[in-house]
Scaffold this motif. Structure first.
Motif, short mmCIF file in Angstrom:
data_model
loop_
_atom_site.label_atom_id
_atom_site.label_comp_id
_atom_site.label_asym_id
_atom_site.label_seq_id
_atom_site.Cartn_x
_atom_site.Cartn_y
_atom_site.Cartn_z
N GLU A 35 21.91 7.86 36.72
CA GLU A 35 23.13 8.68 36.72
C GLU A 35 22.82 10.12 37.08
OE1 GLU A 35 25.31 8.19 33.09
OE2 GLU A 35 26.01 6.20 33.68
N THR A 36 21.73 10.65 36.54
CA THR A 36 21.37 12.03 36.82
C THR A 36 21.01 12.22 38.29
OG1 THR A 36 20.60 12.30 34.56
CG2 THR A 36 19.83 13.93 36.17
N LEU A 37 20.25 11.30 38.84
CA LEU A 37 19.88 11.40 40.26
C LEU A 37 21.12 11.25 41.15
CD1 LEU A 37 17.63 11.86 42.29
CD2 LEU A 37 17.24 9.37 42.31
N ALA A 38 22.02 10.35 40.77
CA ALA A 38 23.26 10.19 41.54
C ALA A 38 24.09 11.47 41.51
CB ALA A 38 24.07 9.00 41.01
N GLU A 39 24.19 12.09 40.33
CA GLU A 39 24.93 13.35 40.22
C GLU A 39 24.26 14.44 41.06
OE1 GLU A 39 26.85 13.05 35.74
OE2 GLU A 39 24.85 13.92 35.99
N LEU A 40 22.96 14.49 41.02
CA LEU A 40 22.23 15.50 41.79
C LEU A 40 22.42 15.30 43.29
CD1 LEU A 40 20.26 17.88 41.71
CD2 LEU A 40 18.40 16.22 41.78
N PHE A 41 22.33 14.06 43.75
CA PHE A 41 22.51 13.76 45.17
C PHE A 41 23.94 14.10 45.60
CE2 PHE A 41 22.48 10.32 48.64
CZ PHE A 41 21.90 11.17 49.57
N TRP A 42 24.92 13.65 44.80
CA TRP A 42 26.33 13.91 45.11
C TRP A 42 26.59 15.42 45.14
CZ3 TRP A 42 30.69 10.36 42.97
CH2 TRP A 42 31.92 10.71 43.55
N SER A 43 26.11 16.13 44.14
CA SER A 43 26.38 17.57 44.11
C SER A 43 25.67 18.30 45.24
CB SER A 43 26.00 18.17 42.75
OG SER A 43 24.63 18.00 42.47
N SER A 44 24.52 17.83 45.66
CA SER A 44 23.83 18.43 46.81
C SER A 44 24.64 18.20 48.09
CB SER A 44 22.43 17.84 46.96
OG SER A 44 21.65 18.15 45.84
N LEU A 45 25.16 17.00 48.25
CA LEU A 45 26.00 16.72 49.43
C LEU A 45 27.27 17.55 49.39
CD1 LEU A 45 25.53 12.85 49.71
CD2 LEU A 45 24.65 14.61 51.28
N HIS A 46 27.84 17.69 48.20
CA HIS A 46 29.04 18.52 48.06
C HIS A 46 28.73 19.97 48.46
CE1 HIS A 46 32.70 20.31 46.60
NE2 HIS A 46 31.99 21.12 45.83
N GLY A 47 27.60 20.46 48.04
CA GLY A 47 27.21 21.82 48.42
C GLY A 47 27.07 21.96 49.92
N LEU A 48 26.42 20.99 50.54
CA LEU A 48 26.30 21.03 52.00
C LEU A 48 27.67 20.98 52.66
CD1 LEU A 48 23.24 18.67 52.68
CD2 LEU A 48 23.35 21.17 52.97
N ALA A 49 28.52 20.08 52.20
CA ALA A 49 29.86 19.94 52.80
C ALA A 49 30.66 21.23 52.66
CB ALA A 49 30.61 18.78 52.14
N THR A 50 30.60 21.83 51.49
CA THR A 50 31.36 23.06 51.24
C THR A 50 30.82 24.22 52.07
OG1 THR A 50 31.85 22.28 49.01
CG2 THR A 50 32.13 24.63 49.42
N LEU A 51 29.52 24.37 52.11
CA LEU A 51 28.93 25.45 52.90
C LEU A 51 29.15 25.24 54.39
CD1 LEU A 51 25.65 25.95 50.84
CD2 LEU A 51 27.57 27.57 51.03
N GLN A 52 29.10 24.00 54.84
CA GLN A 52 29.36 23.73 56.25
C GLN A 52 30.81 24.03 56.61
OE1 GLN A 52 28.03 19.66 56.64
NE2 GLN A 52 25.94 20.29 57.06
N ALA A 53 31.73 23.65 55.74
CA ALA A 53 33.16 23.90 56.00
C ALA A 53 33.43 25.40 56.08
CB ALA A 53 34.02 23.27 54.91
#
Length: 189
Positions: A144-162
């Motif tokens: 669960e922790t790794l999934a949250e970390l991966f998801w939040s990292s992708l969210h950060g990339l998506a937000t910064l790219q947008a």
């Protein structure tokens, strides 16, 4: 069909029409343009009718977000099928890029949806389940922790790219590095 069933079906159709119209307006003009007045005009119902279905704009945006999570789950599942973690990352980032207003409703706007604790809607649990299954071989007991970390990292990339805060020509390298950091083989001896 009994009268009560007809009324319930008509109510569900009105709710769906309101949600679809809100999403359409948001994608065309941004969430700031989605007001109850504009929405009422678009669906050809009065504002009190809107409020009989949804208590406020946050509730409407939350309903849009739930649709988004269903669509995201399909995209993530297909991505994993194509290329495991890298496919999931690519699918997530493509979804955020291709549906900016929907993504905003899901992750940026204030929402009535509960994440991570309490009564979590099924479509959110389904999306997270794809992350859980994808990272589990690398989690070494902390799935669960790794999934949250991966998801939040992708969210950060998506937000910064947008927001055009990252160098576009480094996108592939960033995603590859992130996937490689998550996909470290574990020693399960």
């Amino acid at each position: 069909m009994p009268a009560q069933q007809r009324k319930e079906k008509a109510r569900e159709e009105r709710s769906r029409l309101i949600v679809d119209a809100a999403r359409e307006l948001a994608e065309a003009e941004g969430w700031d343009a989605v007001t109850t007045r504009k929405l009422a005009e678009k669906v050809e119902y009065s504002q009190p009718v809107l409020y009989s279905h949804f208590k406020n704009m946050d509730a409407i945006a939350s309903a849009v977000a739930l649709q988004g999570f269903e669509e995201l789950t399909v995209a993530l599942t297909e991505g994993v099928r194509r290329a495991k973690l890298r496919g999931l990352a690519d699918a997530y980032l493509a979804f955020a890029r291709e549906h900016p207003a929907l993504y905003q409703a899901m992750f940026v706007r204030r929402s009535e949806l509960t994440f991570a604790v309490g009564e979590i809607p099924a479509s959110l649990r389904a999306a997270f389940a794809v992350f859980l299954a994808a990272v589990d071989p690398y989690a070494d007991g902390a799935t669960e922790t790794l999934a949250e970390l991966f998801w939040s990292s992708l969210h950060g990339l998506a937000t910064l790219q947008a927001g055009k805060r990252l160098r576009p020509d480094h996108h592939e390298n960033r995603v590859e590095l992130l996937v490689n950091l998550v996909a470290v083989p574990t020693d399960r001896t």
